[in-house]
Scaffold this motif. Sequence first.
Motif, PDB file in Angstrom:
ATOM      1  N   ARG A 150      28.296  25.937  37.130  1.00  0.00           N
ATOM      2  CA  ARG A 150      27.898  27.214  37.618  1.00  0.00           C
ATOM      3  C   ARG A 150      28.880  27.759  38.794  1.00  0.00           C
ATOM      4  O   ARG A 150      29.111  28.908  38.803  1.00  0.00           O
ATOM      5  N   SER A 151      29.196  26.673  39.749  1.00  0.00           N
ATOM      6  CA  SER A 151      29.884  26.936  40.544  1.00  0.00           C
ATOM      7  C   SER A 151      31.512  27.450  40.054  1.00  0.00           C
ATOM      8  O   SER A 151      32.087  28.273  40.644  1.00  0.00           O
ATOM      9  N   ILE A 152      31.927  26.565  39.203  1.00  0.00           N
ATOM     10  CA  ILE A 152      33.081  26.920  38.443  1.00  0.00           C
ATOM     11  C   ILE A 152      33.319  28.106  37.904  1.00  0.00           C
ATOM     12  O   ILE A 152      34.132  28.920  37.804  1.00  0.00           O
ATOM     13  N   ARG A 153      32.136  28.710  37.229  1.00  0.00           N
ATOM     14  CA  ARG A 153      32.028  30.050  36.489  1.00  0.00           C
ATOM     15  C   ARG A 153      32.043  31.002  37.537  1.00  0.00           C
ATOM     16  O   ARG A 153      32.553  31.910  37.329  1.00  0.00           O
ATOM     17  N   ASP A 154      31.221  30.720  38.530  1.00  0.00           N
ATOM     18  CA  ASP A 154      31.136  31.777  39.537  1.00  0.00           C
ATOM     19  C   ASP A 154      32.828  32.100  40.244  1.00  0.00           C
ATOM     20  O   ASP A 154      33.066  33.477  40.565  1.00  0.00           O
ATOM     21  N   GLU A 155      33.203  31.025  40.617  1.00  0.00           N
ATOM     22  CA  GLU A 155      34.646  30.975  41.068  1.00  0.00           C
ATOM     23  C   GLU A 155      35.507  31.520  40.045  1.00  0.00           C
ATOM     24  O   GLU A 155      36.415  32.396  40.442  1.00  0.00           O
ATOM     25  N   THR A 156      35.295  31.066  38.833  1.00  0.00           N
ATOM     26  CA  THR A 156      36.391  31.708  37.881  1.00  0.00           C
ATOM     27  C   THR A 156      36.172  33.420  37.633  1.00  0.00           C
ATOM     28  O   THR A 156      36.920  34.369  37.519  1.00  0.00           O
ATOM     29  N   ALA A 157      34.851  33.734  37.741  1.00  0.00           N
ATOM     30  CA  ALA A 157      34.561  35.153  37.554  1.00  0.00           C
ATOM     31  C   ALA A 157      35.096  35.950  38.568  1.00  0.00           C
ATOM     32  O   ALA A 157      35.674  36.898  38.302  1.00  0.00           O
ATOM     33  N   SER A 158      34.904  35.312  39.995  1.00  0.00           N
ATOM     34  CA  SER A 158      35.343  35.854  41.247  1.00  0.00           C
ATOM     35  C   SER A 158      36.944  36.045  41.024  1.00  0.00           C
ATOM     36  O   SER A 158      37.234  37.001  41.440  1.00  0.00           O
ATOM     37  N   LEU A 159      37.354  34.996  40.824  1.00  0.00           N
ATOM     38  CA  LEU A 159      38.900  35.017  40.549  1.00  0.00           C
ATOM     39  C   LEU A 159      39.415  36.041  39.548  1.00  0.00           C
ATOM     40  O   LEU A 159      40.452  36.627  39.909  1.00  0.00           O
ATOM     41  N   SER A 160      38.789  35.926  38.405  1.00  0.00           N
ATOM     42  CA  SER A 160      39.130  36.786  37.464  1.00  0.00           C
ATOM     43  C   SER A 160      38.979  38.276  37.989  1.00  0.00           C
ATOM     44  O   SER A 160      39.837  39.307  37.686  1.00  0.00           O
ATOM     45  N   LEU A 161      37.793  38.524  38.622  1.00  0.00           N
ATOM     46  CA  LEU A 161      37.748  40.002  39.030  1.00  0.00           C
ATOM     47  C   LEU A 161      38.883  40.505  40.165  1.00  0.00           C
ATOM     48  O   LEU A 161      39.395  41.435  40.000  1.00  0.00           O
ATOM     49  N   TYR A 162      39.268  39.362  40.748  1.00  0.00           N
ATOM     50  CA  TYR A 162      40.224  39.609  41.876  1.00  0.00           C
ATOM     51  C   TYR A 162      41.548  39.780  41.220  1.00  0.00           C
ATOM     52  O   TYR A 162      42.373  40.837  41.830  1.00  0.00           O
ATOM     53  N   VAL A 163      41.882  39.084  40.124  1.00  0.00           N
ATOM     54  CA  VAL A 163      43.237  39.244  39.451  1.00  0.00           C
ATOM     55  C   VAL A 163      43.054  40.579  38.809  1.00  0.00           C
ATOM     56  O   VAL A 163      44.042  41.236  38.663  1.00  0.00           O
ATOM     57  N   ALA A 164      42.041  40.916  38.133  1.00  0.00           N
ATOM     58  CA  ALA A 164      41.780  42.320  37.315  1.00  0.00           C
ATOM     59  C   ALA A 164      42.238  43.413  38.087  1.00  0.00           C
ATOM     60  O   ALA A 164      42.819  44.222  37.810  1.00  0.00           O
ATOM     61  N   GLU A 165      41.500  43.178  39.509  1.00  0.00           N
ATOM     62  CA  GLU A 165      41.660  44.092  40.251  1.00  0.00           C
ATOM     63  C   GLU A 165      43.076  44.441  40.818  1.00  0.00           C
ATOM     64  O   GLU A 165      43.487  45.647  40.920  1.00  0.00           O
ATOM     65  N   LYS A 166      43.807  43.339  41.090  1.00  0.00           N
ATOM     66  CA  LYS A 166      45.100  43.341  41.372  1.00  0.00           C
ATOM     67  C   LYS A 166      46.025  44.121  40.271  1.00  0.00           C
ATOM     68  O   LYS A 166      46.724  44.841  40.695  1.00  0.00           O
ATOM     69  N   ILE A 167      45.639  43.545  39.059  1.00  0.00           N
ATOM     70  CA  ILE A 167      46.602  44.183  37.912  1.00  0.00           C
ATOM     71  C   ILE A 167      45.972  45.649  37.744  1.00  0.00           C
ATOM     72  O   ILE A 167      46.953  46.420  37.576  1.00  0.00           O
ATOM     73  N   LEU A 168      44.846  46.020  37.754  1.00  0.00           N
ATOM     74  CA  LEU A 168      44.277  47.463  37.863  1.00  0.00           C
ATOM     75  C   LEU A 168      45.154  48.222  38.657  1.00  0.00           C
ATOM     76  O   LEU A 168      45.554  49.269  38.707  1.00  0.00           O
ATOM     77  N   ARG A 169      45.096  47.975  40.239  1.00  0.00           N
ATOM     78  CA  ARG A 169      45.822  48.417  41.316  1.00  0.00           C
ATOM     79  C   ARG A 169      47.248  48.638  40.908  1.00  0.00           C
ATOM     80  O   ARG A 169      47.707  49.940  41.289  1.00  0.00           O
ATOM     81  N   GLU A 170      47.620  47.635  40.559  1.00  0.00           N
ATOM     82  CA  GLU A 170      49.373  47.806  40.252  1.00  0.00           C
ATOM     83  C   GLU A 170      49.459  48.713  39.041  1.00  0.00           C
ATOM     84  O   GLU A 170      50.598  49.590  39.292  1.00  0.00           O
ATOM     85  N   LYS A 171      48.766  48.878  37.824  1.00  0.00           N
ATOM     86  CA  LYS A 171      48.740  49.390  36.710  1.00  0.00           C
ATOM     87  C   LYS A 171      48.534  51.136  37.168  1.00  0.00           C
ATOM     88  O   LYS A 171      48.913  51.777  36.461  1.00  0.00           O
ATOM     89  N   LEU A 172      47.436  51.109  37.921  1.00  0.00           N
ATOM     90  CA  LEU A 172      46.882  52.426  37.771  1.00  0.00           C
ATOM     91  C   LEU A 172      47.084  53.003  39.228  1.00  0.00           C
ATOM     92  O   LEU A 172      46.127  53.458  39.933  1.00  0.00           O
ATOM     93  N   GLY A 173      48.020  52.529  39.683  1.00  0.00           N
ATOM     94  CA  GLY A 173      48.723  53.001  40.950  1.00  0.00           C
ATOM     95  C   GLY A 173      48.954  54.709  41.037  1.00  0.00           C
ATOM     96  O   GLY A 173      48.613  55.262  42.173  1.00  0.00           O
TER      97      GLY A 173
END
Length: 166
Positions: free
Chosen positions: A122-145
Amino acid sequence: MSLLNPEPGLLFWMLISFGIVLLVLTKFGFPAILQMVDKRKNYIEESLASAQKAHEELANVKQTSEALLASTRQEQATIMKETSLLREQMIEKAREEARQEADKMIAEARKQIQAEKEKALRSIRDETASLSLYVAEKILREKLGTKEAQMGMIDRLLEEINISKS
């Protein structure tokens, strides 16, 4: 007067005194002596009979004690056998209880390990989900600038929603 040739008068008086002593002994002495000898004989016979009886009783007691000793030895052997059997049963019971306790502890450890594993996953999934959201946010900010990129993305998402509703 010589001792080897006694005189006839002396011999006569010696024979009369011997006869009187013999008569007194026969009348009074011998019956008393025979009576005492008979008493002694009866006493000895009774003593021998008592000794024989005591010997028989002793043999009886010896036989009884040997039988009692044999019986006691047999009881001792029986008690030892029962004790040995009881000891084996107690050892087997203790082994079984130890085995059950060990199985119980192993099952408890497995449950605890499984719970820790699920918690870690669960901890790994939470970390993975949190990391995925962080990466997705970075990518979306970069692409949707830019504003045009943002409007294009919104239009595309609305079309996908309309397609899925139909």
